[in-house]
Design an enzyme around this catalytic site. Structure first.
Site, PDB file in Angstrom:
ATOM      1  N   GLY A 145     115.457  13.359  61.485  1.00  6.38           N
ATOM      2  CA  GLY A 145     115.733  14.717  61.927  1.00  6.38           C
ATOM      3  C   GLY A 145     115.351  15.821  60.971  1.00  6.38           C
ATOM      4  CG  LEU A 187     117.842  35.442  70.068  1.00  6.00           C
ATOM      5  CD1 LEU A 187     116.649  35.416  70.993  1.00  6.00           C
ATOM      6  CD2 LEU A 187     118.231  36.894  69.757  1.00  6.00           C
ATOM      7  CB  ALA A 321     117.982  17.294  71.986  1.00  4.89           C
ATOM      8  CG  HIS A 445     119.285  31.844 102.004  1.00  4.49           C
ATOM      9  ND1 HIS A 445     118.881  32.849 101.149  1.00  4.49           N
ATOM     10  CD2 HIS A 445     120.230  32.389 102.822  1.00  4.49           C
ATOM     11  CE1 HIS A 445     119.539  33.952 101.455  1.00  4.49           C
ATOM     12  NE2 HIS A 445     120.372  33.706 102.467  1.00  4.49           N
TER      13      HIS A 445
END
Ligand code: FAD
Ligand code: NAD
Length: 467
Positions: A145, A187, A321, A445
């Site tokens: 990682g 963010l 990931a 819809h």
């Protein structure tokens, strides 16, 4: 000494998926993890805890700002129990990591808790509190990682000058969080703390946030987050971060070369991550890595040493990931003699802010740079009945298709639930659909997915129905 067909080093979404697939294919498999908990960055200090806090803070924001619009009145003040929010997040993490332990047992994978390092190309030494043990692997998969990157002049004290790992378990809600880097982490976590009441200032080096995504997404997300009260300082080059007591001062120069300072009680540094190969003793196995620790691999994700493979954040490509997991599956199948394939162009990218942001394929900037003739069809979320019903009117779906063949080349979305909607675009592109193929498919819809059909209609022949 135990001998295995495959030894996997690292138990993140790359490593544990690789181990499961190896076991499914009949190989005797071991996994080594330096922590006592499985799951890697993603489950412990990444995807899962950040999404738990995003969801909790979203509920709070809804209760405070939007319940009244729906005719729901809360007598008295809505309060945050931050300690409980953090405990709930940890509960979600614990439950998820326990699930990985279960999967290892179910698939008869031997788990070794300890730090793995190469003795040679087929032997790994595992060092733990209880001592040292060596195991043998005919094949070894490196899935170690990544770790947060920083800037040379920053001292990460992990109290006030922090990375995402600490931001997921702060002891209090910051008063003013200065975020260095307007990428995904800045963010997502910036939005969490803004919703909980912190002042949040995002200082970004480039001239737009999420700079690798489509430019229209950067603009739309920044507009939405500004409405939520996040402050953005683009084209700012950070030159210093100083802590004095509980105060942190970030110094930057703007594009006019003017010095600007930001003073807050926390500074979140999120300027990317670096591959993590520290202490692996790659040289003992003869495995080549770049100076930054990134392992060189070929198309089969094989290193320069034939029986050693590498996957996930420790190799090139997006640090995601699901990308790591696809690579884990690929390597297991390569070792088993199969011929798997990953289309890296079709790995979706998602930012889990609200509105969410999701992308697959080429951005408009990339198509322009490559000189590809394309058509663009865009549909605003605000024109959907579903969006008006829920009140989530920010965002759009944009479909880019080849001007001649109409093949879909890229799909870029901002809006409610687009993290889930992007799967339709991935499926369509995997089967090399044209924009017209999508436009002719029936979409239920009222759903947010109707924006995908409408954008496809717009790209096909400029014939969206509802704008
Ligand atoms: P990792 O998950 O980093 O796992 C590597 C494992 O190897 C670790 O457990 C580590 O302890 C272990 N290890 C390292 N060296 C050794 C050794 N020598 N011996 C034994 N064990 C070792 N991605 C997404 O797709 N979606 C998201 O929403 C998302 N959110 C994120 C949020 C945050 C805050 C962060 C930081 C990341 C996020 N990511 C997200 C990125 C994602 O977490 C990574 O891309 C992913 O975890 C990479 O998986 P990996 O298996 O390559 O490595
Ligand atoms: P990032 O690459 O997404 O963003 C880093 C940002 O920092 C960029 O916008 C960059 O321009 C900016 N930057 C770089 N140097 C700077 C400087 N000196 N001053 C100011 N700004 C500077 O990296 P991240 O947000 O740290 O996230 C790390 C990785 O984790 C990413 O690769 C991402 O894929 C992964 N991640 C994914 C998710 C998700 O999939 N939703 C969520 C979190 C993290």
């Amino acid at each position: 000494m135990s001998t295995y067909d495959v030894v996997v080093i690292g138990s993140g979404p790359g490593g544990y998926v690789a181990a499961i697939r190896c076991a499914q294919l009949g190989m005797k498999t071991a996994i080594i993890e330096k922590y006592n908990i499985l799951g890697g960055t993603c489950l412990n200090v990444g995807c899962i805890p950040s999404k738990a806090l995003l969801d909790s803070s979203h509920h709070y924001e809804h209760a405070v700002k939007h319940f009244a619009d729906h005719g729901i009145e809360i007598p008295g003040e809505v309060k945050i129990n931050f300690k409980k929010m953090i405990e709930r997040k940890q509960g979600v993490v614990d439950m998820t990591t326990k699930g990985i332990e279960f999967l290892m047992t179910k698939n008869k994978i031997d788990v070794f808790n300890g730090f793995g390092s190469f003795k040679d190309a087929t032997h790994v030494v595992i060092t733990s509190e209880t001592g040292e043990e060596t195991i043998e692997g005919k094949h070894i998969i490196i899935a170690t990682g990544s770790k947060p990157s920083t800037l040379p002049f920053i001292t990460l004290d992990k109290e006030r000058v922090i990375t995402s790992t600490e931001a997921l378990k702060l002891p209090e809600i910051p008063k003013h969080m200065v975020v260095i880097g307007g990428g995904v982490i800045g963010l997502e976590l910036g939005q969490v703390y803004r919703r909980l009441g912190a002042e949040v200032s995002v200082v970004e080096y480039m001239d737009r946030i999420i700079p690798t995504m489509d430019g229209a997404q950067s603009k739309e997300l920044m507009k939405a987050m500004k409405k939520q009260g996040v402050k953005f300082f683009l084209s700012h080059k950070v030159s210093d971060v100083t802590r004095k007591g509980d105060e942190v001062t970030v110094t930057a120069t703007d594009k006019k070369d003017k010095e600007v300072t930001f003073t807050g009680d926390y500074c979140l540094v999120c300027v990317g991550r670096r591959p993590y190969t520290d202490g692996l003793n790659l040289e003992n196995a003869g495995v080549k890595a770049t100076e930054r620790g990134m392992i060189d691999v070929n198309n089969h994700l094989q290193s320069n040493v034939a029986n050693i493979y590498a996957i996930g954040d420790v190799i090139r490509g997006a640090m995601l990931a699901h990308k790591a997991s696809e690579e884990g599956t690929l390597v297991a199948e390569v070792i088993a003699g199969q011929k798997p394939h990953i289309d890296y162009n079709l790995i979706p990218g998602v930012v889990y802010t609200w509105p969410e942001v999701a992308s697959v394929g080429k951005t408009e900037e990339q198509l322009k740079e490559a000189g590809v003739a394309y058509k663009a069809g865009q549909f605003p979320m605000r024109a959907l009945g579903r969006s008006r019903a829920s009140g989530d009117i920010d965002g759009f779906v944009k479909i880019l298709s080849d001007k001649t063949t109409d093949e879909v080349l890229g799909v870029h979305m901002v809006g409610a639930r687009v993290a889930d909607l992007i799967a339709e675009a991935v499926t369509a592109m995997e089967f090399r659909a044209s924009a017209e193929d999508i436009a002719r498919m029936s979409h239920a819809h009222p759903t947010y997915a109707e924006a995908v059909k409408e954008a496809a209609l717009a790209a096909t022949d400029d014939r969206a129905l509802h704008i």
